[in-house]
Design an enzyme around this catalytic site. Structure first.
Site, PDB file in Angstrom:
ATOM      1  N   GLU A 229      12.393  -6.014  64.759  1.00 39.56           N
ATOM      2  CA  GLU A 229      11.644  -5.906  63.498  1.00 39.56           C
ATOM      3  C   GLU A 229      10.691  -4.736  63.638  1.00 39.56           C
ATOM      4  O   GLU A 229       9.839  -4.740  64.533  1.00 39.56           O
ATOM      5  CB  GLU A 229      10.848  -7.183  63.192  1.00 39.56           C
ATOM      6  CG  GLU A 229      11.704  -8.353  62.780  1.00 39.56           C
ATOM      7  CD  GLU A 229      10.887  -9.549  62.298  1.00 39.56           C
ATOM      8  OE1 GLU A 229       9.792  -9.361  61.735  1.00 39.56           O
ATOM      9  OE2 GLU A 229      11.363 -10.681  62.503  1.00 39.56           O
TER      10      GLU A 229
ATOM     11  N   GLU B  74       9.780 -14.852  67.097  1.00 37.45           N
ATOM     12  CA  GLU B  74       8.310 -14.790  67.231  1.00 37.45           C
ATOM     13  C   GLU B  74       7.722 -16.123  67.695  1.00 37.45           C
ATOM     14  O   GLU B  74       6.776 -16.644  67.083  1.00 37.45           O
ATOM     15  CB  GLU B  74       7.673 -14.334  65.907  1.00 37.45           C
ATOM     16  CG  GLU B  74       8.033 -12.913  65.562  1.00 37.45           C
ATOM     17  CD  GLU B  74       7.260 -12.305  64.387  1.00 37.45           C
ATOM     18  OE1 GLU B  74       6.549 -13.041  63.680  1.00 37.45           O
ATOM     19  OE2 GLU B  74       7.375 -11.087  64.196  1.00 37.45           O
TER      20      GLU B  74
HETATM   21  O1  AHR Z   1       9.761  -9.393  58.276  1.00 38.30           O
HETATM   22  C1  AHR Z   1       8.799 -10.272  57.792  1.00 38.30           C
HETATM   23  C2  AHR Z   1       8.313 -11.268  58.842  1.00 38.30           C
HETATM   24  O2  AHR Z   1       7.596 -10.590  59.829  1.00 38.30           O
HETATM   25  C3  AHR Z   1       9.368 -12.014  59.627  1.00 38.30           C
HETATM   26  O3  AHR Z   1       9.834 -13.130  58.978  1.00 38.30           O
HETATM   27  C4  AHR Z   1       8.637 -12.396  60.870  1.00 38.30           C
HETATM   28  O4  AHR Z   1       9.487 -12.528  61.982  1.00 38.30           O
HETATM   29  C5  AHR Z   1       7.595 -11.304  61.032  1.00 38.30           C
HETATM   30  O5  AHR Z   1       6.341 -11.823  61.263  1.00 38.30           O
END
Ligand code: AHR
Length: 504
Positions: free
Chosen positions: A294, A175
């Site tokens: 994610e 990110e």
């Molecule tokens: O999964 C939780 C968080 O969400 C992770 O650390 C991050 O990459 C995202 O913002």
């Protein structure tokens, strides 16, 4: 009663499901690692301190690739802290989650964890491109993957890991578009760093598979321009671009929440278009695939509130963070997100459910106590088990409903996967909160003669959940009545339900 229909035909396919889309994610965050995966004092712990009750559930869940060690955590991660004798490992401040990291679980323990899950479990290692760079990435690659005979491979051997870890899949940061990320960068800055890291890593091993950071979600102000800029720098050097997305009901708007997959599918389509646009500009024959590394339902505002109000002097070890307890409604949305991934199996070839244990997770644990399945466990386990093969092209003709965020939306969300043996599994969600949805599926050119099972996750109380006190309150139940007649399948989907219909 309004009904929905679609046609299945083996001549019309989307693509082969890559098992890597049933991946998950273990981050040093809250209790995902400590008292989740790793709890040496737990009655079920093995010689490595891993909870075997959790290992059993992870196997049952059917996860494949497991991303590690973050997440936001990775942008402060020093891999050297996490190797060697546990008693010599330093304690560090984890800026991402305002916690103290003890490093008692590290690289070697992560690999041991994967090996204990079984051969289906594959590492996916994220690199720190927030506070670190090319040199540290190369050092980690040498430590992890080089067989022997160099300083860092020798160090690994001296730490008791004679065999290299064989990490093939690497995330070039996490990110990096997000201002919350330690070491956040502009697209240009990140694109250059990712390109140079990728180029150098390929000098060690041309076979590595590399994921460039895409956007943290589709609403980021830099979305699409970020991908285009990063890929212009990295197109020939990386294999994937990442996508992240989390959904929750904003202002209690359940109808829009139930349609979250509309956003997920458009996000995928837009990233595919951006990748292909850059490829066309470069006159490249290569296609960049998508790593949706994610995704989940996450009640994010609860974390934001916690972050706003927590005592800034407090740096707890493994605090209870992001321990969302999922309802039936959440599981139906979650199932719909899985359907969205399957419907794009041609380009989404890696995906990671964030996360695996305790932190926005399908598996929960109590320190010293039991482990149990959240409602979201079931759609994932069923999709991983039965969603292997060719995804058939499903174009639904469905009654619709009105949502504030996405306008007119189909009540039915569905996909179907044809296994190697010719069996077909339909995954379907009925988004209606009040009405059953009769479904007719025309089966063209498919020799299907029996309904093996129609299973549904639904409940008279859509807010029902599994808890420590009632760990089996919600489980999928068999549904009677699905029949094959006149070349079609007929079934009825309960209101607000996730459905798996298996045909042989
Ligand atoms: O999964 C939780 C968080 O969400 C992770 O650390 C991050 O990459 C995202 O913002």
């Amino acid at each position: 009663m309004r009904s929905a229909r679609f046609t299945l035909d083996p001549a019309f396919t989307i693509g082969e499901v890559n098992p890597r889309i049933f991946g998950s994610f273990v981050e040093h965050l809250g209790r995902c690692v400590y008292t989740g995966v790793h709890e040496p004092d737990h009655p079920s712990a093995d010689e490595a301190g891993l909870r075997t009750d959790v290992l059993d559930l992870v196997r049952e869940l059917g996860v494949t690739t497991i991303r590690y060690p973050g997440g936001n955590f990775v942008s402060g991660y020093k891999w050297e802290d996490s190797v060697g004798p546990a008693e010599d490992r330093p304690r560090r401040l984890d800026l991402a989650w305002r916690s103290t990291e003890t490093n008692q679980f590290g690289l070697s323990e992560y690999i041991a964890f994967l090996r204990k899950i079984g051969p289906q479990a594959e590492p996916m290692m994220a690199l720190n491109l927030g506070t670190r760079g090319v040199a540290e990435a190369l050092e980690l690659q040498e430590y992890a993957n080089h067989p022997s005979g160099t300083a860092l491979s020798g160090l690994r051997v001296s730490h008791g890991d004679k065999d290299p870890f064989g990490i093939r899949l690497w995330c070039l940061g996490n990110e990096m578009d997000g201002p919350w990320q330690t070491g956040h960068k502009t697209a240009q800055e990140y694109g250059r760093l990712a390109a140079e890291t990728a180029r150098a890593m390929r000098q060690i091993d041309p076979e590595v598979e590399l994921v460039a950071c895409g956007s943290s979600n589709q609403s980021m102000p830099t979305f699409a321009e970020w991908e285009a800029t990063v890929l212009a720098e990295t197109y020939d050097l990386v294999d994937y671009v990442s996508l992240h997305a989390y959904y929750w009901p904003t202002d209690g708007d359940l109808d829009s929440f139930l349609a979250s997959a509309v956003d997920m599918e458009s996000f995928i389509d837009n990233v595919v278009a951006t990748c292909d646009h850059v490829g066309a500009r470069l006159k490249s024959k290569k296609k960049i695939n998508l790593s949706f590394d994610e995704w989940n339902v996450w009640y994010l505002p609860r974390w934001e509130e916690h972050a706003r109000t927590a005592d800034p002097r407090d740096w707890p070890e493994a605090p209870r963070l992001l321990e969302d307890n999922y309802s039936v409604t959440d599981a139906v949305v979650f199932g719909s997100l899985l359907i969205a991934l399957l419907r794009h199996a041609d380009r989404v070839t890696v995906a990671c459910l964030a996360q695996l244990v305790n932190v926005i997770a399908p598996i929960m644990t109590e320190p010293g106590g039991p482990a149990w399945r959240q409602t979201t466990f079931f759609p994932f386990a069923q999709a991983s088990r039965y969603g292997r093969g060719q995804v058939l092209d499903v174009r639904v003709d469905s009654p619709t409903y009105e949502t504030e965020k996405y306008g007119e939306t189909d009540l039915l969300h569905a996909t179907a996967v044809r296994g190697e043996d010719g069996s077909v599994t339909v995954f379907a969600v009925n988004r209606s909160r009040t009405e059953s949805l009769p479904l007719e599926i025309a089966l063209n050119g498919l020799e299907l003669t029996s309904v093996v099972e129609h299973s549904a996750l639904a409940d008279a109380d859509p807010d029902a959940r599994n808890t420590l006190d009632e760990p089996e309150r919600v489980t999928p139940h068999p549904v009677e009545g699905a029949t094959l007649r006149d070349g079609a399948l007929h079934a009825v989907l309960e209101p607000l339900s996730w459905n798996v219909i298996r045909l042989r």
